[in-house]
Motif scaffolding. Sequence first.
Motif, PDB file in Angstrom:
ATOM      1  N   GLU A   1     -13.336 -19.927 -53.082  1.00 49.50           N
ATOM      2  CA  GLU A   1     -12.569 -20.424 -54.222  1.00 49.50           C
ATOM      3  C   GLU A   1     -12.876 -19.543 -55.433  1.00 49.50           C
ATOM      4  O   GLU A   1     -14.044 -19.340 -55.779  1.00 49.50           O
ATOM      5  CB  GLU A   1     -12.945 -21.883 -54.525  1.00 49.50           C
TER       6      GLU A   1
ATOM      7  N   GLN B   1     -12.372 -11.716 -44.846  1.00 52.10           N
ATOM      8  CA  GLN B   1     -12.487 -11.084 -43.532  1.00 52.10           C
ATOM      9  C   GLN B   1     -13.974 -11.005 -43.160  1.00 52.10           C
ATOM     10  O   GLN B   1     -14.814 -10.782 -44.033  1.00 52.10           O
ATOM     11  CB  GLN B   1     -11.892  -9.674 -43.698  1.00 52.10           C
TER      12      GLN B   1
ATOM     13  N   THR C   1      -7.672 -20.306 -57.289  1.00 47.84           N
ATOM     14  CA  THR C   1      -6.981 -19.864 -56.083  1.00 47.84           C
ATOM     15  C   THR C   1      -8.023 -19.763 -54.962  1.00 47.84           C
ATOM     16  O   THR C   1      -9.224 -19.826 -55.231  1.00 47.84           O
ATOM     17  CB  THR C   1      -6.295 -18.505 -56.337  1.00 47.84           C
ATOM     18  N   THR C   2      -7.561 -19.652 -53.761  1.00 50.50           N
ATOM     19  CA  THR C   2      -8.492 -19.512 -52.640  1.00 50.50           C
ATOM     20  C   THR C   2      -8.211 -18.201 -51.920  1.00 50.50           C
ATOM     21  O   THR C   2      -7.059 -17.872 -51.636  1.00 50.50           O
ATOM     22  CB  THR C   2      -8.340 -20.694 -51.669  1.00 50.50           C
ATOM     23  N   VAL C   3      -9.269 -17.447 -51.692  1.00 47.75           N
ATOM     24  CA  VAL C   3      -9.139 -16.143 -51.052  1.00 47.75           C
ATOM     25  C   VAL C   3      -9.726 -16.239 -49.648  1.00 47.75           C
ATOM     26  O   VAL C   3     -10.827 -16.780 -49.466  1.00 47.75           O
ATOM     27  CB  VAL C   3      -9.899 -15.062 -51.860  1.00 47.75           C
ATOM     28  N   LYS C   4      -8.968 -15.739 -48.639  1.00 48.52           N
ATOM     29  CA  LYS C   4      -9.492 -15.699 -47.270  1.00 48.52           C
ATOM     30  C   LYS C   4     -10.324 -14.436 -47.101  1.00 48.52           C
ATOM     31  O   LYS C   4      -9.856 -13.343 -47.413  1.00 48.52           O
ATOM     32  CB  LYS C   4      -8.344 -15.724 -46.256  1.00 48.52           C
TER      33      LYS C   4
ATOM     34  N   GLN D   1     -17.885 -11.550 -49.805  1.00 51.01           N
ATOM     35  CA  GLN D   1     -18.638 -12.259 -48.760  1.00 51.01           C
ATOM     36  C   GLN D   1     -20.044 -12.640 -49.256  1.00 51.01           C
ATOM     37  O   GLN D   1     -20.529 -13.741 -48.987  1.00 51.01           O
ATOM     38  CB  GLN D   1     -18.759 -11.372 -47.513  1.00 51.01           C
TER      39      GLN D   1
ATOM     40  N   GLU E   1     -15.954 -14.958 -41.198  1.00 52.97           N
ATOM     41  CA  GLU E   1     -14.678 -15.317 -41.826  1.00 52.97           C
ATOM     42  C   GLU E   1     -14.845 -16.639 -42.582  1.00 52.97           C
ATOM     43  O   GLU E   1     -15.429 -17.591 -42.069  1.00 52.97           O
ATOM     44  CB  GLU E   1     -13.630 -15.496 -40.719  1.00 52.97           C
ATOM     45  N   GLN E   2     -14.388 -16.666 -43.789  1.00 58.31           N
ATOM     46  CA  GLN E   2     -14.470 -17.915 -44.567  1.00 58.31           C
ATOM     47  C   GLN E   2     -13.538 -17.845 -45.763  1.00 58.31           C
ATOM     48  O   GLN E   2     -12.846 -16.834 -45.967  1.00 58.31           O
ATOM     49  CB  GLN E   2     -15.901 -18.175 -45.012  1.00 58.31           C
ATOM     50  N   GLU E   3     -13.512 -18.929 -46.529  1.00 58.02           N
ATOM     51  CA  GLU E   3     -12.670 -18.961 -47.729  1.00 58.02           C
ATOM     52  C   GLU E   3     -13.551 -18.986 -48.964  1.00 58.02           C
ATOM     53  O   GLU E   3     -14.663 -19.532 -48.940  1.00 58.02           O
ATOM     54  CB  GLU E   3     -11.776 -20.209 -47.707  1.00 58.02           C
TER      55      GLU E   3
ATOM     56  N   ALA F   1     -19.673 -15.527 -51.561  1.00 58.24           N
ATOM     57  CA  ALA F   1     -19.361 -16.766 -50.832  1.00 58.24           C
ATOM     58  C   ALA F   1     -20.630 -17.349 -50.212  1.00 58.24           C
ATOM     59  O   ALA F   1     -20.871 -18.559 -50.271  1.00 58.24           O
ATOM     60  CB  ALA F   1     -18.313 -16.475 -49.757  1.00 58.24           C
TER      61      ALA F   1
END
Lengths: 304, 304
Positions: free
Chosen positions: B214, B299, B294-297, B133, B210-212, B136
Amino acid sequence: MAQSTLKTKPLSNVAITGGTHGNELVGIRLVRHWKSNTSHVTRQSFKTHLALNNIPAIEKCVRYIDNDLNRCFSNKEVVATGNGYEVKIAHEIKEWIATNNIDFHVDLHNTTANTGALLILTPTAAQSMLNLQILAKLRCSFNFPIRVLSFAGKSLGGGILEIAGCGFGFENGPVPHGTLKADLFKQTSNVTCKVLDIIEEFNQGVQLDEQELEVYEFERVMFFPKDGNGNVTAMIHGHLEGKDWVPVQKGDPLFMTFSGETILHEGDEEIIPTFINEASYMEKDVAFIIVHNTTVKLQPVQKC
Amino acid sequence: MAQSTLKTKPLSNVAITGGTHGNELVGIRLVRHWKSNTSHVTRQSFKTHLALNNIPAIEKCVRYIDNDLNRCFSNKEVVATGNGYEVKIAHEIKEWIATNNIDFHVDLHNTTANTGALLILTPTAAQSMLNLQILAKLRCSFNFPIRVLSFAGKSLGGGILEIAGCGFGFENGPVPHGTLKADLFKQTSNVTCKVLDIIEEFNQGVQLDEQELEVYEFERVMFFPKDGNGNVTAMIHGHLEGKDWVPVQKGDPLFMTFSGETILHEGDEEIIPTFINEASYMEKDVAFIIVHNTTVKLQPVQKC
């Protein structure tokens, strides 16, 4: 009035060496490549000798083990003293050059600075008219700029080329130490092979005509700014980065302090910087060197 | 469906270190600068600890003395063995991190490759949701690209960040080892200070939503081509030089042999190269590493 033609002996033994600094890979890999492919550097009228100068430094991929090998020589003698590894091999290299009667020496280097292709003259080599003529012809052989930098007046001291007395250091950049760049590799290969062609032509009787050679002359080094305790406080300013050979005027940025302030060139005179951000200068707190340019008239030279 | 919010303890002790590799000057000079100007890295809610990890390597301006310090650790333990200097200091660093209860570690690096600003995750650090997080949020804080490279799946092994378990290696390039570049210095400074701001906000109660994210994931290394005797025969092709992160398709040039022949990518699958021509990979004959994205979600995370 036309100058008289200088008669000079043909060249018999040309040395091409790399690895004087063990982390300058272009020359090291080229010399290794030519050792396995000698036809590229073989010419009829003289013998070409290939050597790597500092094997332990090459194996460790460092500039030197104990001392900078390219600061161990002066005026055909080894002047460095002490027990350092490079002092020992400096004597061996002097012996190798004498035994093989090397009369032209090309020593291959590369730099992290944006010098482009550069022919470096040590004091003795700057006095040879044949040498200057070969460099002048070399410069005209390519469509990219090739500059000449002479340490004839003032020297950083101790270049390996002092022993043979004729030849030049071929410097090329920018490339990080410990890496290769294909374009610089190819350029270094082409320039070195062209020197051999020019020497071959001279030996075959082709006269090197009267002409002019533009030469940059070393003037002094510029140190990084320091605080009262002698600690460096700044780095090359982004505006100056990669601007080797571009004249700097009063008010142009030179440095950025670690706090972010810009330090300007405050002198009234224009300066020409080069070897900006060369990695090996960092240990001496040298930011770049300052040069000035001049034009040298070259006497015609023909083999006797 | 919205993910539940993860409750995580605030961070108490943040380490910023440089000189894990003694010739990567950006982090070394920054840590020294902050040691004399602590206000830049001081925040209310946690303590910032500054350290240089490998002083003898820094003094010699080499990557390491005996072993790569950044390959000595794994899963919160020192795994390297032997009498090498770095094995000794690896134990001291582990002790220092434990004694100071470091719960977030930023280790500053730079590279000769054109990676740009890059956040590197070792396996343990890649498992921390708070860590992801923070990364990100950091990525969104600047108008230049900041990428994330994870060694979670497969590792080059032994990163120093394994000990604290949370944090990242900040990599930036291109800059030759043993030199500084003002723009990369400033960028590294700004990114590091911004991490501290983000941690401060989190500690003060700001939720990380919450976000994605890369993420590039390490896949494998690509070696330089070799001959039958195990000697490297080629270098990075000029076409690939500096093209980190740009997908390479079948038929694109990868290497140029020392004789001048081009070697193409012959695989059917697209590859994404990075750390192209990183100097420290040369001793292992590694040309670059191959990654996939890849993309990670993520929490949502809030302090408990």
